[in-house]
Design a protein around this motif. Structure first.
Motif, PDB file in Angstrom:
ATOM      1  N   LEU A 120       0.841  -1.211   0.000  1.00  0.00           N
ATOM      2  CA  LEU A 120       0.000   0.000   0.000  1.00  0.00           C
ATOM      3  C   LEU A 120       0.870   1.252   0.000  1.00  0.00           C
ATOM      4  N   PHE A 177       1.122   4.072  -2.876  1.00  0.00           N
ATOM      5  CA  PHE A 177       0.910   5.466  -2.511  1.00  0.00           C
ATOM      6  C   PHE A 177       2.057   6.324  -3.049  1.00  0.00           C
ATOM      7  N   GLU A 209       1.842   6.780  -6.747  1.00  0.00           N
ATOM      8  CA  GLU A 209       0.842   7.789  -7.093  1.00  0.00           C
ATOM      9  C   GLU A 209       1.452   9.193  -6.956  1.00  0.00           C
ATOM     10  N   GLU A 225       2.050  17.807   0.053  1.00  0.00           N
ATOM     11  CA  GLU A 225       1.124  17.147   0.973  1.00  0.00           C
ATOM     12  C   GLU A 225       1.306  15.635   1.057  1.00  0.00           C
ATOM     13  N   LYS A 226       1.510  15.013  -0.089  1.00  0.00           N
ATOM     14  CA  LYS A 226       1.639  13.555  -0.078  1.00  0.00           C
ATOM     15  C   LYS A 226       2.905  13.107   0.650  1.00  0.00           C
ATOM     16  N   ASP A 247       2.180  13.107   4.246  1.00  0.00           N
ATOM     17  CA  ASP A 247       1.370  11.944   4.613  1.00  0.00           C
ATOM     18  C   ASP A 247       2.237  10.686   4.706  1.00  0.00           C
ATOM     19  N   LEU A 248       3.121  10.527   3.736  1.00  0.00           N
ATOM     20  CA  LEU A 248       3.941   9.317   3.725  1.00  0.00           C
ATOM     21  C   LEU A 248       4.827   9.256   4.970  1.00  0.00           C
ATOM     22  N   LEU A 253       2.666   8.095   7.756  1.00  0.00           N
ATOM     23  CA  LEU A 253       2.321   6.675   7.640  1.00  0.00           C
ATOM     24  C   LEU A 253       3.472   5.816   8.163  1.00  0.00           C
ATOM     25  N   TYR A 275       2.052   4.615  11.497  1.00  0.00           N
ATOM     26  CA  TYR A 275       1.076   3.563  11.220  1.00  0.00           C
ATOM     27  C   TYR A 275       1.601   2.280  10.594  1.00  0.00           C
ATOM     28  N   THR A 301      -4.114  13.919   2.510  1.00  0.00           N
ATOM     29  CA  THR A 301      -4.675  13.591   1.197  1.00  0.00           C
ATOM     30  C   THR A 301      -5.636  12.408   1.284  1.00  0.00           C
ATOM     31  N   SER A 351      -5.772   9.840  -0.718  1.00  0.00           N
ATOM     32  CA  SER A 351      -5.123   8.538  -0.868  1.00  0.00           C
ATOM     33  C   SER A 351      -4.342   8.157   0.382  1.00  0.00           C
ATOM     34  N   GLY A 352      -3.804   9.154   1.100  1.00  0.00           N
ATOM     35  CA  GLY A 352      -3.140   8.865   2.367  1.00  0.00           C
ATOM     36  C   GLY A 352      -4.140   8.311   3.382  1.00  0.00           C
ATOM     37  N   VAL A 372      -4.890   4.708   2.629  1.00  0.00           N
ATOM     38  CA  VAL A 372      -3.870   3.790   3.135  1.00  0.00           C
ATOM     39  C   VAL A 372      -4.087   3.560   4.640  1.00  0.00           C
ATOM     40  N   TYR A 373      -4.321   4.666   5.367  1.00  0.00           N
ATOM     41  CA  TYR A 373      -4.553   4.538   6.804  1.00  0.00           C
ATOM     42  C   TYR A 373      -5.745   3.615   7.078  1.00  0.00           C
TER      43      TYR A 373
END
Lengths: 243, 199
Positions: free
Chosen positions: A117, A121, A124, A181-182, A185-186, A189, A193, B178, B180-181, B184-185
């Motif tokens: 996943l 991500f 993308e 932004e992505k 997020d990464l 994650l 997470y 986002t 898509s983020g 994933v979560y």
């Protein structure tokens, strides 16, 4: 620290080694010897004032270039930005992708899907970044080079004027979308997470790369907003006065 | 800018300004967003627009208008006063935090570290550190299915405004911006499974 032309380039790199990829974008490679910035720029056929403008902007977030520093060829700026894009797409992104793939391979069987996943991500994100860069390379930069040609030759083709009316650089500033932004997020994650693998050795490398890419992209966007945009606005202004 | 703590400084003295700038440079988690000298028109408005995490101000830089300045800032951003030993207690009392400008560098940095720490603890006491509520989980689920705020509002009989608030809170709690983020979560935490996002 303000970087000046009579400083030794080696000292500057000792002070801030994040500048290595930046000097590479001017064609200056490590092993450049003991020269000052001015000497090395001369050897490499680089406009010293423009070189200083870029590395100071990159090195110091508080640095704000003055108007009189805008007298460099727009072509060199476009060439610099293009080399930076190449660095992101051909080095940084593949490197990070390789690391995330490695993470997937080394994870427990039961977690493999989770890391896939993360890989999807990131892919993308890669597509979005590539699309953003393509738009700049095929639409914005040719326009900038065209404007400079108009000023040099003194002839204003109707096509350019029409484009100036339909699309000026001010729009570019607005549509300068946030590709950060992505990445943000990464990072979360991975930090919060995703499960831990191999005592976090690979995750740490990935995070280092992500923080580094994020910083580089931020400075890149700042160079576009603070140097490219005002430069083009000044050229658009000159052309309006000419016609 | 993601992650960095942003500070706005109001200081009329050039030397103190430069000193504060160089002190803040030693704190990598901090970014000095803007510096004012206190004489600017509509200062409070300009500062609120920048949405800083901290405001540092030398009360002398705004002189008589200190009270009205503090009032127009409201209570949103904690104020740090840059004061010295002669600053009267009634002025000291107006600030949430203080920095004594005559302190040693060591003491100043120590204070700064504590101050920055309050920023993080403030965050973790608030609702942001709790897991998602049931309602938020439902909204998250619909977001990952590609529904717009309008569609989610209709489906759950909520106003669009309420859905927007839920989405803001989800992003704040999870640290993910986002769609898509968030997907994933949601997959990682089994809020949804693969089949559901392909619907």
């Amino acid at each position: 620290m303000r970087i000046e032309k009579d400083m030794k380039l080696a000292d500057v790199i000792h002070h801030d080694f994040n500048l290595i990829p930046v000097i590479n974008r001017f064609g200056i490679q490590l092993g450049f010897g003991d020269g000052t910035i001015e000497q090395i720029c001369k050897e490499q056929n680089v406009n010293t004032a423009f070189f200083l403008l870029i590395i100071n902007t990159y090195h110091d977030p508080q640095y704000f270039p003055k108007k009189h520093l805008q007298s460099f060829p727009a072509g060199s700026l476009v060439a610099y930005l293009h080399n930076a894009h190449e660095y992101y797409l051909e080095q940084k992104i593949p490197e990070i992708k390789k690391l995330i793939t490695k993470l997937t391979e080394e994870s427990d069987e039961k977690h493999k899907d989770n890391f896939k996943l993360a890989l999807n991500f990131f892919e993308e994100y890669e597509r979005e970044l590539t699309a953003h860069i393509d738009r700049e390379e095929t639409s914005v930069y040719p326009y900038v080079v065209e404007l400079e040609k108009v000023i040099e030759t003194g002839a204003t083709p109707k096509k350019v004027l029409a484009r100036m009316q339909s699309y000026s650089i001010a729009d570019y500033e607005d549509e300068h979308e946030n590709v950060e932004e992505k990445l943000y997020d990464l990072k979360n994650l991975i930090i919060k997470y995703l499960p831990s693998v191999q005592k976090d050795v690979i995750s740490y490398k990935i995070l280092r790369e992500l923080f580094d890419l994020e910083r580089d992209l931020r400075e890149h966007a700042r160079i576009e907003d603070m140097i490219l945009v005002p430069k083009v606005e000044a050229m658009e202004f000159t052309i309006r006065k000419m016609s | 800018m993601a992650g960095k703590i942003s500070i706005v400084l109001i200081e009329h003295s050039y030397l103190l300004r430069a000193g504060m700038e160089s002190l803040l440079m030693e704190l990598p988690e901090v970014q000095l967003t803007e510096v004012f000298d206190g004489s600017e028109k509509r200062l409070a408005e300009k500062i609120l627009h920048l949405k800083p995490d901290f405001i540092m101000i030398n009360p002398k830089s705004v002189r008589d208008s200190l009270n009205s300045f503090i009032r127009s800032l409201g209570n949103e951003v904690p104020l740090t006063g840059l004061i010295d030993e002669n600053t009267p207690p009634e002025i000291r009392g107006k600030f949430k935090h203080i920095l004594v400008i005559t302190d040693s560098k060591y003491d100043l940095l120590n204070r700064m570290h504590k101050l920055i720490g309050t920023h993080y603890t403030k965050k973790s006491d608030s609702h942001e550190s709790r897991p998602l509520s049931e309602r938020e989980t439902t909204v998250l689920k619909h977001v990952t299915q590609g529904m717009t705020n309008q569609e989610i509002a209709e489906k759950l009989f909520l106003s669009v405004h309420t859905v927007t608030t839920h989405r803001k809170n989800i992003t704040k709690k999870l640290g993910i911006k986002t769609v898509s983020g968030l997907t994933v979560y949601a997959l990682l935490n089994k809020v949804i499974d693969m089949r559901e996002i392909n619907q």
